[in-house]
Design an enzyme around this catalytic site. Structure first.
Site, PDB file in Angstrom:
ATOM      1  N   SER A 160     -23.510  42.654  45.007  1.00  0.00           N
ATOM      2  CA  SER A 160     -24.726  41.852  44.903  1.00  0.00           C
ATOM      3  C   SER A 160     -24.778  41.239  43.513  1.00  0.00           C
ATOM      4  O   SER A 160     -24.046  41.654  42.607  1.00  0.00           O
ATOM      5  CB  SER A 160     -25.941  42.760  45.115  1.00  0.00           C
TER       6      SER A 160
ATOM      7  N   TYR B  63     -31.389  49.999  44.116  1.00  0.00           N
ATOM      8  CA  TYR B  63     -30.505  48.998  44.714  1.00  0.00           C
ATOM      9  C   TYR B  63     -29.521  48.491  43.668  1.00  0.00           C
ATOM     10  O   TYR B  63     -28.305  48.429  43.918  1.00  0.00           O
ATOM     11  CB  TYR B  63     -31.339  47.837  45.265  1.00  0.00           C
TER      12      TYR B  63
END
Length: 255
Positions: A145, A158
């Site tokens: 990501s 995350y």
């Protein structure tokens, strides 16, 4: 010789029932691979497999399983290896997030994100390793990501999990190079998915702020991932391992 041809290859895509995972599965099937999508929601997976099969003209298989559960991972991978006789490609795409300030996370919430985003990647990689070694090599692509590069004040577990995915990728690439298994990561930028739809609904002005920073001027669609996915899954990338490739429209290059 077509270096991007995936005919006779067997590919697993976790989280392949929607979003980026479904886009990757579509591209792999178009390139000739036999594709298996894995996820927790059986009904959603079956619907996605039917849609992919109709759109690509190739049979796409759905297998339900939780990547954070070692027994379910091993069972799913064993079933795939038995059915197809080999496993050549793995895309670790399944992921979850919870949005709140770090001080408000419970330990259970922290573990929930880490279990799927990091432990799930490890478990899937470990499970497919014997099958890939047996056929003389393979391709593992882990989905990171922009949070692998930048911090995320609203999603600390995350970001931590996605940063760790890059380091795990490098470590596995080194460990398994002699087995001719290339392990790489893709770092998606801002894609239009169910997960980011929720973020845009919750964070006022997010969509416009992100688009203003992206040099290409738009959010990505799942189809924008296909070219990079096929490259890393194919013979074209046989001398590429241990890298993390941003697919972000130039977002990470902007100051």
């Amino acid at each position: 010789m077509n270096l991007f041809d995936l005919t006779d290859k067997v590919a697993i895509v976790t989280g392949g029932g929607s979003g980026i995972g479904m886009g990757i599965a579509h591209g792999l099937a178009d390139a000739g691979a036999s594709v298996v999508i894995v996820g927790r929601d059986r009904a959603k997976l079956i619907a996605a497999a039917d849609r992919l099969s109709n759109e690509t003209g190739r049979a796409v298989t759905a297998i339900a399983g939780d990547v954070a559960d070692e027994a379910q991972v091993n069972s799913a991978v064993a079933a795939i290896a038995e059915r197809f006789g080999r496993i050549d490609i793995l895309f670790n795409n399944a992921g979850v997030t919870i949005r709140k300030p770090p001080q408000d996370f419970s330990l259970d919430e922290w573990r929930q994100v880490i279990d799927v985003n990091l432990n799930g990647v490890f478990l899937m990689c470990k499970a497919v390793y014997p099958a890939m070694k047996r056929v003389g090599g393979g391709k593992i692509i882990n989905i990171g990501s922009m949070a692998s590069i930048f911090g995320a004040s609203y999603a600390s577990p995350y970001a931590a999990s996605k940063g760790a995915v890059v380091q795990l990728t490098k470590s596995l690439a080194l460990a398994w190079a002699a087995d001719k298994i290339q392990v790489n990561a893709i770092l998606p930028g801002w894609f239009e998915t169910e997960m980011t739809d929720r973020a845009r609904a919750e964070v006022s002005g997010l969509s416009d702020r992100v688009a203003a920073r992206i040099p290409t001027g738009r959010w990505a669609k799942p189809a924008d991932m296909v070219g990079t996915a096929i490259w890393l899954a194919s013979r074209a990338s046989d001398y590429v391992t241990g890298v993390a490739v941003p697919v972000d429209g130039g977002y990470s290059s902007m100051m």
